[in-house]
Scaffold this motif. Structure first.
Motif, PDB file in Angstrom:
ATOM      1  N   TRP A   1       1.730  28.766 -25.529  1.00  0.00           N
ATOM      2  CA  TRP A   1       0.446  28.680 -26.116  1.00  0.00           C
ATOM      3  C   TRP A   1      -0.295  27.563 -25.610  1.00  0.00           C
ATOM      4  CZ3 TRP A   1      -3.624  31.081 -28.167  1.00  0.00           C
ATOM      5  CH2 TRP A   1      -4.436  30.413 -28.836  1.00  0.00           C
ATOM      6  N   ASN A   2       0.396  26.278 -25.404  1.00  0.00           N
ATOM      7  CA  ASN A   2      -0.270  24.915 -25.318  1.00  0.00           C
ATOM      8  C   ASN A   2      -0.616  24.834 -23.760  1.00  0.00           C
ATOM      9  OD1 ASN A   2      -0.061  23.880 -27.914  1.00  0.00           O
ATOM     10  ND2 ASN A   2       1.826  23.340 -27.802  1.00  0.00           N
ATOM     11  N   GLU A   3       0.271  25.487 -22.826  1.00  0.00           N
ATOM     12  CA  GLU A   3       0.029  25.528 -21.410  1.00  0.00           C
ATOM     13  C   GLU A   3      -0.792  26.313 -21.118  1.00  0.00           C
ATOM     14  OE1 GLU A   3       3.819  25.443 -19.490  1.00  0.00           O
ATOM     15  OE2 GLU A   3       4.262  23.431 -20.371  1.00  0.00           O
ATOM     16  N   THR A   4      -0.886  27.515 -21.347  1.00  0.00           N
ATOM     17  CA  THR A   4      -1.725  28.650 -20.850  1.00  0.00           C
ATOM     18  C   THR A   4      -2.629  29.344 -21.888  1.00  0.00           C
ATOM     19  OG1 THR A   4      -0.034  28.910 -19.172  1.00  0.00           O
ATOM     20  CG2 THR A   4      -1.686  30.696 -19.560  1.00  0.00           C
ATOM     21  N   GLY A   5      -1.957  29.800 -22.870  1.00  0.00           N
ATOM     22  CA  GLY A   5      -2.451  30.809 -23.704  1.00  0.00           C
ATOM     23  C   GLY A   5      -3.854  30.342 -24.486  1.00  0.00           C
ATOM     24  N   LYS A   6      -3.659  29.086 -24.948  1.00  0.00           N
ATOM     25  CA  LYS A   6      -5.015  28.619 -25.720  1.00  0.00           C
ATOM     26  C   LYS A   6      -6.098  28.700 -24.915  1.00  0.00           C
ATOM     27  CE  LYS A   6      -4.344  24.613 -27.872  1.00  0.00           C
ATOM     28  NZ  LYS A   6      -4.112  23.278 -28.233  1.00  0.00           N
ATOM     29  N   ARG A   7      -6.197  27.965 -23.676  1.00  0.00           N
ATOM     30  CA  ARG A   7      -7.478  28.214 -22.759  1.00  0.00           C
ATOM     31  C   ARG A   7      -7.776  29.779 -22.394  1.00  0.00           C
ATOM     32  NH1 ARG A   7      -7.668  29.233 -17.469  1.00  0.00           N
ATOM     33  NH2 ARG A   7      -5.287  29.241 -17.428  1.00  0.00           N
ATOM     34  N   VAL A   8      -6.987  30.595 -22.343  1.00  0.00           N
ATOM     35  CA  VAL A   8      -7.359  32.099 -22.120  1.00  0.00           C
ATOM     36  C   VAL A   8      -8.093  32.698 -23.336  1.00  0.00           C
ATOM     37  CG1 VAL A   8      -6.507  34.320 -21.298  1.00  0.00           C
ATOM     38  CG2 VAL A   8      -5.591  32.232 -20.080  1.00  0.00           C
ATOM     39  N   ALA A   9      -7.280  32.302 -24.468  1.00  0.00           N
ATOM     40  CA  ALA A   9      -7.580  32.858 -25.686  1.00  0.00           C
ATOM     41  C   ALA A   9      -9.027  32.404 -25.874  1.00  0.00           C
ATOM     42  CB  ALA A   9      -6.853  32.720 -26.788  1.00  0.00           C
ATOM     43  N   ARG A  10      -9.302  31.332 -25.805  1.00  0.00           N
ATOM     44  CA  ARG A  10     -10.681  30.736 -26.198  1.00  0.00           C
ATOM     45  C   ARG A  10     -11.702  31.315 -25.464  1.00  0.00           C
ATOM     46  NH1 ARG A  10      -9.212  24.199 -26.978  1.00  0.00           N
ATOM     47  NH2 ARG A  10      -8.702  24.427 -29.260  1.00  0.00           N
ATOM     48  N   ARG A  11     -11.345  31.588 -24.094  1.00  0.00           N
ATOM     49  CA  ARG A  11     -12.477  32.138 -23.057  1.00  0.00           C
ATOM     50  C   ARG A  11     -12.819  33.729 -23.358  1.00  0.00           C
ATOM     51  NH1 ARG A  11      -9.817  32.301 -18.526  1.00  0.00           N
ATOM     52  NH2 ARG A  11      -9.480  34.621 -18.711  1.00  0.00           N
ATOM     53  N   ASN A  12     -11.720  34.131 -23.921  1.00  0.00           N
ATOM     54  CA  ASN A  12     -12.015  35.697 -24.310  1.00  0.00           C
ATOM     55  C   ASN A  12     -12.620  35.611 -25.549  1.00  0.00           C
ATOM     56  OD1 ASN A  12     -10.351  38.145 -22.759  1.00  0.00           O
ATOM     57  ND2 ASN A  12      -9.221  36.215 -22.365  1.00  0.00           N
ATOM     58  N   LEU A  13     -12.457  34.865 -26.452  1.00  0.00           N
ATOM     59  CA  LEU A  13     -12.916  34.740 -27.857  1.00  0.00           C
ATOM     60  C   LEU A  13     -14.603  34.482 -27.726  1.00  0.00           C
ATOM     61  CD1 LEU A  13     -13.055  34.498 -30.850  1.00  0.00           C
ATOM     62  CD2 LEU A  13     -12.630  31.880 -30.758  1.00  0.00           C
ATOM     63  N   ALA A  14     -14.950  33.586 -26.694  1.00  0.00           N
ATOM     64  CA  ALA A  14     -16.402  33.313 -26.453  1.00  0.00           C
ATOM     65  C   ALA A  14     -17.221  34.628 -26.313  1.00  0.00           C
ATOM     66  CB  ALA A  14     -16.580  32.185 -25.407  1.00  0.00           C
ATOM     67  N   TRP A  15     -16.680  35.069 -25.119  1.00  0.00           N
ATOM     68  CA  TRP A  15     -17.490  36.599 -24.746  1.00  0.00           C
ATOM     69  C   TRP A  15     -17.216  37.651 -25.962  1.00  0.00           C
ATOM     70  CZ3 TRP A  15     -20.896  36.201 -21.486  1.00  0.00           C
ATOM     71  CH2 TRP A  15     -21.117  35.324 -20.470  1.00  0.00           C
ATOM     72  N   SER A  16     -16.135  37.574 -26.537  1.00  0.00           N
ATOM     73  CA  SER A  16     -16.109  38.632 -27.706  1.00  0.00           C
ATOM     74  C   SER A  16     -17.221  38.366 -28.767  1.00  0.00           C
ATOM     75  CB  SER A  16     -14.677  38.537 -28.336  1.00  0.00           C
ATOM     76  OG  SER A  16     -14.592  39.349 -29.513  1.00  0.00           O
TER      77      SER A  16
END
Length: 459
Positions: free
Chosen positions: A31-46
């Motif tokens: 989550w800290n190394e990869t997941g958080k960044r990807v999740a936030r990007r998907n959240l923004a466009w969602s």
């Protein structure tokens, strides 16, 4: 194909627009190394896509009080029907939209759901440019805006998979709030646009923004491979019958059903109860307050527990709607507005807290009897819980939106039979009281191991 593992992708954006094979948000390192960044990007466009869905869904809530400018005259009952039908269709669309991300992938279905919004926008333009069309045709055209209401279910069920269970309250609250704000944006921005360019502009203005959202989803969102297994009819029927699904659906009627029902009806109610007040100047305030309050509800639930926040929130809702009833009887516009805005705020807080509860409840149920030392069993239980929670969220969101229809019809019948909304307000106050009792009995009153397990799960 780029996949996500425990290591950081080779280059920023390398995984954009692709299928993600390995996704482990509950793994802290991942989550800290990869997941958080990807999740936030998907959240923004969602958030953007869902926001536009709500903007389109609420088109007729502002159009009904401006139809006179294009020569269309409707009575109060017809106006309420013209705002009720989109709500009804939006509620039913949430069921198939819940399956969309699981069937096609979150990114892919976001693109589809965004492009579908072009249909109600184009038909709105046609309706305004042809004011002589029959009322039943107008109802059918308004019904297509329900496509925007379906976006909520697909967006929320998709984003659920991206975040750790103990961190879902705030992102789900932000995702929902971004959509809910579309209600306020439509009601705030459209009146000056109507003055400047005419009512028809309300249809045209969203089309380029919808195309931007679809393009953003195409280039910047992801599909999660583990979240794409389809639900069978039997599975959905079983999930819908689970006691916690039923209970949370009832509670969501009280929160989101109230939010959307009041948002659709607020302008008509102001116009009917206080005819000297210009409804367009105030109609947007309720949806704005409710939308801003939603992530606050999720944030509070992450820290205090969703059940506690939901319990106290429903109690305040009951007193708030009783204050609206008193204001109607006293003919006090300032009290009416203040009390209604308080109720709108509680709808938002309750929306956030109830959606925090759903993933936590099903995680708790899935972990019953699982050995914490068995990593494989724990991972399987968590994956099953996420899938079940995503389905339950879609079911609850559909039932909640149907609650909005019931609220609108309660107002319509109250006006038709009693010439006042006072009886409807008393019924709503009684319903919120029932929700207070239901939350207490189900999630707060229990003691012993079961109560502790619910508390440990964040319920």
């Amino acid at each position: 194909m780029t996949t996500l593992t425990g290591e950081r992708p080779e280059a920023p954006g390398a995984d954009q627009g692709r299928w993600i094979e390995d996704w482990r948000p509950d793994d802290e390192r991942f989550w800290n190394e990869t997941g958080k960044r990807v999740a936030r990007r998907n959240l923004a466009w969602s958030i953007l896509t869902e926001h536009l869905g709500f903007c389109v869904w609420l088109l007729w809530s502002i159009a009904v009080i401006n139809l006179g400018t294009v020569g269309v005259t409707l009575d109060v009952g017809q106006q309420l029907w013209l705002t009720t039908v989109p709500n009804l269709v939006g509620a039913f669309m949430r069921i198939p939209y819940t399956f969309g991300p699981a069937r096609f992938g979150g990114r892919n279905f976001t693109i589809i759901s965004a492009l579908l919004l072009l249909i109600p926008c184009a038909l709105f333009v046609y309706a305004i440019e042809n004011p002589d069309i029959p009322f039943w045709v107008l109802l059918l055209i308004a019904a297509t805006t329900g496509l925007g209401g379906g976006n909520f279910a697909s967006s929320m069920s998709n984003i659920t998979h991206y975040y750790p269970t103990n961190k879902q309250g705030l992102p789900l609250g932000l995702n929902a709030a971004g959509g809910n704000l579309g209600t306020s944006v439509t009601q705030l921005a459209m009146p000056p646009l109507i003055v400047a360019a005419g009512l028809v502009a309300v249809g045209w203005v969203w089309m380029p923004l919808v195309l931007v959202a679809a393009a953003g989803a195409y280039f910047f969102m992801n599909n999660l491979r583990h979240a794409t297994s389809s639900y069978t009819v039997k599975e959905m029927a079983a999930i819908s019958r689970r006691p916690h699904t039923v209970i949370m659906s009832v509670l969501y009627i009280g929160t989101f059903g109230s939010f959307i029902g009041y948002s659709f009806s607020f302008g008509v109610l102001i116009k009917n109860q206080f005819p000297d007040i210009k409804a367009a100047d105030y109609i947007w305030l309720g949806a704005l307050v409710g939308s801003v309050a939603r992530p606050i509800g999720g944030w509070l639930a992450d820290r205090l527990g969703g059940a506690k926040v939901t319990f106290w929130n429903f109690l305040i809702m009951a007193f708030g709607i009783a204050a609206v009833w008193f204001a109607v009887g006293a003919g006090s516009w300032p009290l009416f507005l203040a009390a209604f805005l308080c109720v709108f705020a509680t709808t938002g807080i309750g929306n956030g807290s109830t959606y925090k509860m759903i993933p936590a409840i099903f995680k708790n149920k899935a972990m019953e009897g699982v050995d914490p030392a068995d990593e494989g069993a724990v991972a399987a239980a968590i994956s099953s819980a996420r899938r079940t929670a995503a389905a339950a969220i879609g079911i609850s969101s559909a039932v909640g939106a149907l609650g909005g229809v019931l609220i609108q019809q309660t107002f319509r019948i109250s006006l038709a039979e009693a010439g006042s909304i006072a009886p409807a307000l008393l019924i709503l106050a009684a319903f919120y009281t029932v929700c207070v009792v239901l939350t207490w009995v189900t999630y707060l009153r229990r003691t012993g191991d079961l109560r502790r397990s619910l508390a440990d799960a964040g319920v």
